[in-house]
Design a protein around this motif. Structure first.
Motif, short mmCIF file in Angstrom:
data_model
loop_
_atom_site.label_atom_id
_atom_site.label_comp_id
_atom_site.label_asym_id
_atom_site.label_seq_id
_atom_site.Cartn_x
_atom_site.Cartn_y
_atom_site.Cartn_z
N VAL A 195 0.71 -1.27 0.06
CA VAL A 195 0.02 -0.07 -0.02
C VAL A 195 0.99 1.23 -0.01
O VAL A 195 1.92 1.31 0.70
N ASP A 196 0.64 2.10 -0.90
CA ASP A 196 1.31 3.11 -1.21
C ASP A 196 0.67 4.46 -0.25
O ASP A 196 -0.61 4.59 -0.80
N TYR A 197 1.26 5.31 0.79
CA TYR A 197 0.57 6.27 1.28
C TYR A 197 1.43 7.48 0.61
O TYR A 197 2.73 7.86 1.00
N LYS A 198 0.79 8.27 -0.11
CA LYS A 198 1.46 9.47 -0.78
C LYS A 198 0.84 10.82 -0.28
O LYS A 198 -0.21 11.35 -0.32
N LEU A 234 -2.88 10.65 -0.65
CA LEU A 234 -3.34 9.61 -1.73
C LEU A 234 -2.85 8.51 -1.36
O LEU A 234 -1.66 7.82 -1.25
N VAL A 235 -3.64 7.43 -1.45
CA VAL A 235 -3.45 5.92 -1.05
C VAL A 235 -3.77 5.08 -2.33
O VAL A 235 -4.62 5.09 -3.00
N VAL A 236 -2.63 4.41 -2.72
CA VAL A 236 -2.68 3.66 -3.91
C VAL A 236 -2.62 2.07 -3.44
O VAL A 236 -1.42 1.80 -2.69
N LEU A 271 -8.61 8.75 -1.32
CA LEU A 271 -8.02 10.34 -0.85
C LEU A 271 -8.51 10.60 0.56
O LEU A 271 -9.82 10.57 0.81
N TYR A 272 -7.62 11.14 1.52
CA TYR A 272 -8.07 11.62 2.73
C TYR A 272 -7.37 12.74 3.05
O TYR A 272 -6.29 13.12 2.51
N ARG A 294 5.53 15.37 -3.32
CA ARG A 294 4.76 14.17 -2.87
C ARG A 294 5.76 13.39 -2.03
O ARG A 294 6.76 12.85 -2.69
N VAL A 295 5.68 13.18 -0.75
CA VAL A 295 6.21 12.17 0.19
C VAL A 295 5.70 10.71 0.37
O VAL A 295 4.71 10.76 0.89
N ASP A 296 6.32 9.93 -0.54
CA ASP A 296 5.60 8.68 -0.56
C ASP A 296 6.15 7.60 0.79
O ASP A 296 7.53 7.60 0.78
N PHE A 297 5.42 6.71 1.23
CA PHE A 297 5.73 5.86 2.30
C PHE A 297 4.98 4.54 1.88
O PHE A 297 3.84 4.46 1.45
#
Length: 322
Positions: free
Chosen positions: A191-194, A206-208, A220-221, A269-272
């Motif tokens: 799961v990508d949390y952007k 943004l959750v991908v 999106l949250y 955008r910082v992706d985790f």
């Protein structure tokens, strides 16, 4: 999938085609710096962008690609050197473990790597090979693929100019795999949390998730984990699922880290990834993929960026990069 996209996907599998396209777009860039921007923008918005008087987020990103000082952008788009930036910001413990680094495909070797790992080139998008069982891979075939990727000057297509001055290399990192919670709603991928940050403040996440061939799920949250579905734009590549993505227990840590890493940038955008309630740094994305949000939301985000405060390059980037 449209016939156009099917043909484009087929052509993009050709190494020769991609090298020739990059050479053509490099030549085109110096004479007509807006042409590639107009092409890719029109695919998403069905109109031309206004780069001379930009208002929305995408127009302003492209203005910065052409005219801003991209020195730090280049360092932080580099999947190897960004690790130093994250360390300097005090977040080394959130980095996946680095297992190796090679300056060319010719010297790449899996000899000292563990059973599981992921291989990446440092200068592109999607140029990675996850390995779950080292004994089952063909090292020579992987070396050929890495060499092909490194030969392509990523950045001319889509006018992502900050990629072009990255010194190319190969890295291997520990392979991150889903925990039980991730497997519950994203069985096909991590799961990508952007976290989108503007002027050092998180705006949305943004959750991908559940990536499959040519398709993935989006949600999106806001920073309090209230769903923002009305700001999402969907096409044939994205899928929306009604159940809420579980709110991460480490959400406050995620936002704090993202905001601190984003401080030098007008937007990033910082992706985790999150495994066992712990964030793992993914990447910093300066030229964010678009087509995710509505035009109204892109305009809202763009209005927060004051280009008069941006440090400009001494010479426009389209005349100097590459």
């Amino acid at each position: 999938m449209s016939m156009y996209l099917k043909i484009a996907n087929l052509l993009n599998k050709s190494h020769f085609y991609r090298v020739m396209v990059a050479a053509y777009k490099k030549k085109q860039l110096r004479k007509y710096p807006h042409k590639e921007i107009e092409r890719i923008y029109n695919l998403a918005f069905n109109k031309k962008p206004d780069i001379d008087n930009p208002t929305n987020l995408i127009e302003k990103i492209y203005w910065m690609e052409l005219y801003a000082d991209l020195t730090l952008w280049t360092k932080c788009a580099d999947k190897y050197l960004v690790r130093d930036y994250v360390k300097d910001c005090g977040y080394e413990s959130y980095l996946p473990k680095l297992l190796g680094k090679w300056d060319s495909a010719d010297v790449f070797s899996i000899k000292d790597l563990p059973e599981k790992f992921i291989i990446k080139t440092n200068n592109g998008c999607g140029t990675c090979i996850p390995v779950k069982n080292k004994s089952l891979i063909d090292e020579n075939e992987i070396r050929k693929q890495l060499k092909t990727w490194l030969e392509i000057p990523y950045g001319y297509s889509n006018t992502q100019l900050h990629y072009l001055n990255i010194p190319r290399c190969i890295i291997a990192e520990e392979l991150l795999e889903n925990d039980d919670q991730g497997n519950g709603f994203s069985p096909n991928s991590l799961v990508d949390y952007k976290v989108w940050c503007i002027n050092g403040k998180a705006e949305c996440i943004l959750v991908v998730y559940d990536r499959r061939q040519g398709l993935y799920c989006l949600d999106l949250y806001d920073v309090n984990w209230n769903r923002m579905k009305e700001q999402l734009y969907f096409n044939n590549h994205y899928e929306f699922r009604e159940p809420l993505v579980p709110k991460p227990d480490c959400l406050s840590d995620l936002i704090c880290i993202a905001e601190n890493l984003s401080k030098p940038f007008p937007e990033v955008r910082v992706d985790f990834y999150i495994l066992n309630n712990r964030p793992y740094f993914g990447e910093l994305t300066l030229s964010t993929g678009y087509g995710y949000f509505t035009e109204e939301y892109y305009k809202y985000l763009g209005e927060k960026i004051d280009l008069t405060k941006i440090r400009k390059a001494d010479t426009p980037n389209y005349l100097t990069v590459g």
